[in-house]
Motif scaffolding. Structure first.
Motif, PDB file in Angstrom:
ATOM      1  N   GLN A 136       0.816  -1.213   0.000  1.00  0.00           N
ATOM      2  CA  GLN A 136       0.000   0.000   0.000  1.00  0.00           C
ATOM      3  C   GLN A 136       0.852   1.267   0.000  1.00  0.00           C
ATOM      4  OE1 GLN A 136      -3.628   0.543   0.132  1.00  0.00           O
ATOM      5  NE2 GLN A 136      -3.402  -1.440  -0.869  1.00  0.00           N
ATOM      6  N   GLN A 230      -5.384  -4.437  -4.017  1.00  0.00           N
ATOM      7  CA  GLN A 230      -5.261  -5.415  -2.942  1.00  0.00           C
ATOM      8  C   GLN A 230      -4.945  -6.767  -3.577  1.00  0.00           C
ATOM      9  OE1 GLN A 230      -5.407  -4.608   0.232  1.00  0.00           O
ATOM     10  NE2 GLN A 230      -6.431  -2.605   0.202  1.00  0.00           N
ATOM     11  N   ASN A 231      -4.404  -7.666  -2.790  1.00  0.00           N
ATOM     12  CA  ASN A 231      -4.067  -8.978  -3.326  1.00  0.00           C
ATOM     13  C   ASN A 231      -5.241  -9.943  -3.191  1.00  0.00           C
ATOM     14  OD1 ASN A 231      -2.476 -11.028  -4.439  1.00  0.00           O
ATOM     15  ND2 ASN A 231      -1.891 -11.759  -2.413  1.00  0.00           N
ATOM     16  N   TYR A 256      -6.867 -10.117   0.569  1.00  0.00           N
ATOM     17  CA  TYR A 256      -7.824  -9.099   0.970  1.00  0.00           C
ATOM     18  C   TYR A 256      -9.159  -9.772   1.272  1.00  0.00           C
ATOM     19  CZ  TYR A 256     -10.626  -4.819   0.705  1.00  0.00           C
ATOM     20  OH  TYR A 256     -11.462  -3.772   0.976  1.00  0.00           O
ATOM     21  N   GLU A 257      -9.733  -9.471   2.417  1.00  0.00           N
ATOM     22  CA  GLU A 257     -10.945 -10.160   2.850  1.00  0.00           C
ATOM     23  C   GLU A 257     -12.224  -9.393   2.520  1.00  0.00           C
ATOM     24  OE1 GLU A 257     -10.924 -13.131   3.847  1.00  0.00           O
ATOM     25  OE2 GLU A 257      -8.763 -13.357   4.136  1.00  0.00           O
ATOM     26  N   LEU A 260     -13.755  -5.946  -2.819  1.00  0.00           N
ATOM     27  CA  LEU A 260     -13.029  -4.874  -3.485  1.00  0.00           C
ATOM     28  C   LEU A 260     -13.916  -4.073  -4.429  1.00  0.00           C
ATOM     29  CD1 LEU A 260     -10.106  -3.815  -3.554  1.00  0.00           C
ATOM     30  CD2 LEU A 260      -9.722  -5.252  -5.559  1.00  0.00           C
TER      31      LEU A 260
END
Length: 318
Positions: A136, A230-231, A256-257, A260
């Motif tokens: 980030q 984000q991954n 990433y939970e 997105l």
């Protein structure tokens, strides 16, 4: 939305394929194309592993829309990938591609499907990535869900037929592009020289790569990649990859939970700061990387020579 198959590209690592299918069983993509390259000739252990990988199709039991694409002989990574991607997009118009050593997070497929739909007619974008490496603090706007980049990630991605149909495996543009032209794309002369080395290694078949040819295809048209900030995917290929010479010089980001898609605006912009990080950290676009590239080329050439000698020995020609 258009039906989008998930293409699983596999070869001879049954443990990784089993783990990927187990993860897919929780996400339940409705359409699967399960592609397995053929065994290398004269290697019984390879043949047994390939057979075991093929048998794992029985684990895909949450849908009846499963197509297998099993190659009778070994095509190699370059040809095997281009073959099944061409097949998938010709049937469905678009596809999500997963290599055997990846694990998708819960948000990768929803993100890929929405981005495929949203940017279907945007000729500026030709590739959607799911694997983000950039921390980030190196993003210009980490709060924005996506960014444009020059660098496609090739382990978990998606594309359309309108883009893939322009894939040029010849590397003509890459080999003829000037250093100045490449520097305009990657941002530095050192980066341009490093990519000249990469393209030369690919053209000489010192590495069996479709990815460098795809990068060259994108760059030749001045098109872009859409990447999440984000991954969304985990990678586990550095422990036993056929084409892996060294461990990655970066740390993988956590999955990433969140969803997105909630942080996406109508447009995405090129992030030069993020691309500079990728260029230097991932692709060694610096003077040291150029120097190291000479050594890598020599190592690849030696490996190719030894491989050719083994083949000749097996055929009784040496």
């Amino acid at each position: 939305m258009t039906e989008t198959p998930v293409v699983v590209i596999a070869y001879n690592r049954p443990d990784k394929v089993r783990r990927l299918i187990t993860r897919l069983s929780t996400l339940k993509p409705p359409t699967i194309i399960f592609a397995v390259d053929g065994p290398k000739p004269g290697r019984q252990e390879d043949e047994l592993k390939v057979q075991e990988v093929r048998s794992l199709v029985e684990l895909i039991n949450w849908t009846d829309r499963v197509e297998t694409r099993f190659q009778p002989t070994n095509l190699g990574l370059r040809t095997a990938v281009t073959d099944v991607v061409s097949h998938a997009v010709s049937l469905h118009g678009q596809a999500i591609i997963m290599e055997e050593d990846t694990l998708p997070g819960a948000n990768w497929f929803p993100y890929a499907r929405e981005m495929l739909e949203r940017h279907r007619d945007n000729s500026r974008i030709e590739h959607i990535s799911g694997y983000n490496l950039v921390p980030q603090r190196f993003l210009s706007n980490g709060l924005e869900g996506s960014r444009l980049t020059r660098y496609p990630e090739s382990i978990a991605w998606a594309t359309w037929d309108r883009a893939w149909d322009k894939f040029d495996g010849s590397l003509d543009w890459a080999l003829n592009a000037s250093v100045a032209e490449l520097a305009r794309i990657v941002g530095s002369r050192a980066g341009a020289l490093r990519w000249k080395q990469n393209f030369a290694d690919a053209e000489a078949n010192r590495i069996s790569t479709w990815a460098y040819r795809w990068i060259a295809s994108l760059w030749s048209r001045d098109s872009f990649v859409l990447s999440p900030n984000q991954n969304l995917v985990t990678y586990a290929g550095y422990d036993a990859g056929t084409h892996t010479l060294m461990k990655a010089p970066w740390s993988e980001l956590s999955l990433y939970e969140g969803d997105l898609r909630q942080s996406l605006s109508g447009t995405a912009d090129l992030d030069p700061r993020a691309d500079e990080w990728v260029g230097k950290r991932v692709f060694a676009e610096n003077p040291f990387g150029v120097a190291r590239g000479v050594a890598i080329t020599a190592a690849l050439a030696a490996r190719k020579m030894n491989r050719n000698r083994r083949v000749l020995a097996q055929r009784g020609l040496s």
